[in-house]
Write a protein that holds these residues in place. Structure first.
Motif, short mmCIF file in Angstrom:
data_model
loop_
_atom_site.label_atom_id
_atom_site.label_comp_id
_atom_site.label_asym_id
_atom_site.label_seq_id
_atom_site.Cartn_x
_atom_site.Cartn_y
_atom_site.Cartn_z
N THR A 81 0.79 -1.23 0.00
CA THR A 81 0.00 0.00 0.00
C THR A 81 0.82 1.28 0.00
O THR A 81 0.29 2.33 -0.32
CB THR A 81 -0.93 0.04 1.23
OG1 THR A 81 -0.14 -0.21 2.40
CG2 THR A 81 -2.02 -0.98 1.13
N VAL A 82 2.09 1.19 0.39
CA VAL A 82 2.82 2.44 0.63
C VAL A 82 2.93 3.30 -0.62
O VAL A 82 2.76 4.53 -0.56
CB VAL A 82 4.20 2.16 1.28
CG1 VAL A 82 5.17 1.53 0.28
CG2 VAL A 82 4.79 3.43 1.86
N ALA A 83 3.15 2.67 -1.78
CA ALA A 83 3.26 3.44 -3.02
C ALA A 83 1.96 4.15 -3.33
O ALA A 83 1.94 5.33 -3.73
CB ALA A 83 3.66 2.53 -4.17
N ALA A 84 0.84 3.43 -3.13
CA ALA A 84 -0.47 4.02 -3.42
C ALA A 84 -0.75 5.21 -2.50
O ALA A 84 -1.29 6.23 -2.93
CB ALA A 84 -1.56 2.96 -3.23
N VAL A 85 -0.35 5.07 -1.22
CA VAL A 85 -0.57 6.17 -0.27
C VAL A 85 0.26 7.39 -0.68
O VAL A 85 -0.25 8.51 -0.73
CB VAL A 85 -0.21 5.72 1.17
CG1 VAL A 85 -0.23 6.91 2.12
CG2 VAL A 85 -1.19 4.66 1.65
N VAL A 86 1.54 7.15 -1.01
CA VAL A 86 2.41 8.25 -1.42
C VAL A 86 1.82 8.94 -2.66
O VAL A 86 1.72 10.16 -2.72
CB VAL A 86 3.84 7.73 -1.72
CG1 VAL A 86 4.68 8.81 -2.39
CG2 VAL A 86 4.50 7.27 -0.43
N ILE A 123 7.26 14.25 1.09
CA ILE A 123 6.83 13.05 1.80
C ILE A 123 8.04 12.32 2.34
O ILE A 123 9.00 12.07 1.59
CB ILE A 123 6.01 12.13 0.89
CG1 ILE A 123 4.74 12.85 0.46
CG2 ILE A 123 5.68 10.82 1.62
CD1 ILE A 123 3.83 12.02 -0.39
N VAL A 124 8.04 12.03 3.62
CA VAL A 124 9.08 11.20 4.18
C VAL A 124 8.45 9.93 4.74
O VAL A 124 7.50 9.99 5.53
CB VAL A 124 9.93 11.94 5.24
CG1 VAL A 124 9.07 12.53 6.34
CG2 VAL A 124 10.99 11.03 5.83
N VAL A 125 8.90 8.79 4.25
CA VAL A 125 8.43 7.51 4.76
C VAL A 125 9.48 6.98 5.71
O VAL A 125 10.66 6.90 5.37
CB VAL A 125 8.20 6.50 3.61
CG1 VAL A 125 7.94 5.10 4.17
CG2 VAL A 125 7.03 6.94 2.74
N VAL A 126 9.07 6.68 6.94
CA VAL A 126 10.00 6.10 7.91
C VAL A 126 9.71 4.61 8.01
O VAL A 126 8.67 4.21 8.53
CB VAL A 126 9.86 6.76 9.29
CG1 VAL A 126 10.90 6.18 10.25
CG2 VAL A 126 10.02 8.27 9.20
N VAL A 176 10.74 -0.07 1.59
CA VAL A 176 11.70 1.02 1.31
C VAL A 176 11.78 1.30 -0.19
O VAL A 176 11.65 2.46 -0.62
CB VAL A 176 13.09 0.66 1.88
CG1 VAL A 176 14.13 1.66 1.42
CG2 VAL A 176 13.04 0.60 3.40
N GLN A 177 11.95 0.24 -0.98
CA GLN A 177 12.09 0.42 -2.42
C GLN A 177 10.81 0.99 -3.05
O GLN A 177 10.86 1.88 -3.89
CB GLN A 177 12.44 -0.92 -3.10
CG GLN A 177 13.82 -1.45 -2.77
CD GLN A 177 13.84 -2.35 -1.53
OE1 GLN A 177 13.03 -2.16 -0.61
NE2 GLN A 177 14.74 -3.31 -1.50
N GLU A 178 9.66 0.42 -2.60
CA GLU A 178 8.38 0.86 -3.15
C GLU A 178 8.16 2.34 -2.86
O GLU A 178 7.73 3.10 -3.73
CB GLU A 178 7.22 0.04 -2.53
CG GLU A 178 7.18 -1.42 -2.93
CD GLU A 178 6.83 -1.62 -4.41
OE1 GLU A 178 6.11 -0.76 -4.95
OE2 GLU A 178 7.27 -2.62 -5.00
N ALA A 179 8.45 2.75 -1.63
CA ALA A 179 8.22 4.14 -1.23
C ALA A 179 9.15 5.07 -1.99
O ALA A 179 8.74 6.13 -2.46
CB ALA A 179 8.43 4.29 0.27
N ARG A 180 10.39 4.65 -2.14
CA ARG A 180 11.38 5.48 -2.84
C ARG A 180 10.99 5.63 -4.31
O ARG A 180 11.05 6.73 -4.86
CB ARG A 180 12.76 4.84 -2.70
CG ARG A 180 13.90 5.76 -3.10
CD ARG A 180 15.23 5.20 -2.65
NE ARG A 180 15.46 5.40 -1.23
CZ ARG A 180 16.16 4.56 -0.46
NH1 ARG A 180 16.63 3.45 -0.97
NH2 ARG A 180 16.35 4.84 0.81
N ALA A 181 10.55 4.51 -4.91
CA ALA A 181 10.15 4.55 -6.31
C ALA A 181 8.95 5.47 -6.52
O ALA A 181 8.81 6.10 -7.57
CB ALA A 181 9.82 3.14 -6.80
N ALA A 182 8.10 5.55 -5.49
CA ALA A 182 6.91 6.38 -5.60
C ALA A 182 7.23 7.86 -5.41
O ALA A 182 6.37 8.71 -5.56
CB ALA A 182 5.86 5.93 -4.58
N GLY A 183 8.47 8.15 -5.03
CA GLY A 183 8.87 9.55 -4.94
C GLY A 183 8.99 10.10 -3.52
O GLY A 183 9.10 11.31 -3.34
N ALA A 184 8.98 9.21 -2.53
CA ALA A 184 9.12 9.69 -1.15
C ALA A 184 10.59 9.71 -0.75
O ALA A 184 11.41 8.98 -1.31
CB ALA A 184 8.34 8.78 -0.20
#
Lengths: 123, 236
Positions: free
Chosen positions: B16-21, B33-36, B45-53
């Motif tokens: 879900t993290v990418a969708a949320v970002v 956006i910072v994802v911890v 980590v990879q998904e969030a980073r790819a989504a631009g966080a």
């Protein structure tokens, strides 16, 4: 060998162990005072068991060894409380370290070391 | 760089993290956006980073409080004026975010709380959950002196003063309720705004039935202790 000699021997071994741990810097001084104090008390009570009787009579305890148990119990209670305080402090510091390292690593990977006002904070 | 940052704590939320970002960036383009990642073992980590966080990855699991505080420390360090918290499980609707942020910019309160109960929204919850909520509301009302309808909401916008406060102290676990009392004790104001709540998209609630007793005891204790404390938080 009676319990009198055994008590003195035990206290001496205990004291020696504590001092040795301090000497080798295994035990930090701030935490060792507690144990040194305890060792001295045990030694004194082993050498002069009549002191225990004296104190027991003075505070109205009929069976002197139970005073010993009371003292031991209170000491353990105090030590454990102190330990959990130290543990809490350590936990706080560990959390802080993990957080700082994670932030640093993230910034390093990002290659962005500038503040919003444009100043470089890596100096 | 924007003046507002969204802090998303995530523990194994790769689905879900990418969708949320993305949904946050769609709803409010002018935020960072910072994802911890709280020691995630999957591809969060990879998904969030790819989504631009911007991703901060904690090497060990610190628990929700420690993870969120990392975000606030980062926000403080980088000079952000506003910090936003929103759950990574998709329960919170980012469409409400511009409204919350606007309230914060207008200075309606030091903390703007996205609340489920201020007005009638689509959100419904179970009976036992509502009972717990009522109990918590009563507790907070006693401690704070005025009613807060949604005491367990994790959807909020805070200003710079609170960013600095949270950087030096943030509750260890189950922080939502304790934070309310903490803020009140530090003379910060809380303003509630109605938001939509969606059903959880993935993952499990951090509060299940087995833990609820511990939760209530912990929160009650935390609120009680907070009342015993001096107002200012000492730097640790």
């Amino acid at each position: 060998m009676n319990i009198y000699i055994l008590g003195i021997a035990f206290s001496l071994v205990f004291l020696f162990t504590v001092v040795d741990l301090m000497r080798r810097r295994v035990l930090m001084e701030q935490y060792s005072l507690l144990w040194l104090g305890m060792g001295v008390v045990i030694l004194l009570l082993s050498i002069f068991p009549q002191w225990l009787n004296g104190v027991a009579v003075a505070v109205g305890i009929y069976y002197a060894p139970s005073l010993l148990f009371l003292i031991g119990f209170l000491f353990m209670l105090g030590t454990m409380l102190h330990l959990t305080v130290v543990l809490s402090r350590l936990t706080k510091r560990t959390v802080r370290l993990v957080q700082e390292i994670a932030i640093l690593k993230a910034e390093l990977a990002d290659g962005n070391h500038t503040h919003p006002d444009g100043t470089d904070k890596t100096d | 760089m924007n003046d507002a940052v969204v802090i998303i704590p995530a523990l194994n939320e790769e689905k879900t993290v990418a969708a949320v970002v993305n949904s946050i960036l769609c709803a409010v383009p002018a935020v960072d956006i910072v994802v911890v990642s709280d020691g995630s073992t999957d591809r969060t980590v990879q998904e969030a980073r790819a989504a631009g966080a911007f991703v901060i990855s904690l090497s060990v699991n610190l628990g929700i409080g420690g993870a969120v505080q990392t975000g606030y420390r980062y926000a403080k360090e980088r000079g952000y004026q506003y910090a936003i918290q929103i759950d990574a499980d998709g329960q919170h609707d980012p469409a409400d975010l511009p409204r919350l942020l606007e309230e914060a910019r207008q200075g309606r309160g030091d903390m703007i709380l996205g609340s489920r109960y201020v007005e009638r929204t689509a959100y419904r919850s179970s009976r036992s959950r509502r009972m717990g909520m009522i109990l918590l509301s009563t507790l907070v009302r006693l401690a704070v002196g005025y009613p807060i309808k949604d005491t367990t909401s994790g959807y909020r916008v805070v200003n710079r003063r609170i960013i600095e406060l949270f950087s030096s102290y943030y509750p260890f676990d189950y922080p939502e309720v304790e934070v309310l009392v903490l803020l009140h004790r530090n003379r910060m104001t809380i303003h509630e705004v109605a938001v939509q709540m969606k059903e959880r998209q993935a993952g499990v609630s951090s509060i299940n039935v087995r833990k609820s007793v511990y939760y209530m005891v912990k929160v009650t204790l935390a609120v009680g202790l907070e009342l015993l404390r001096k107002r200012a938080i000492e730097e640790d």
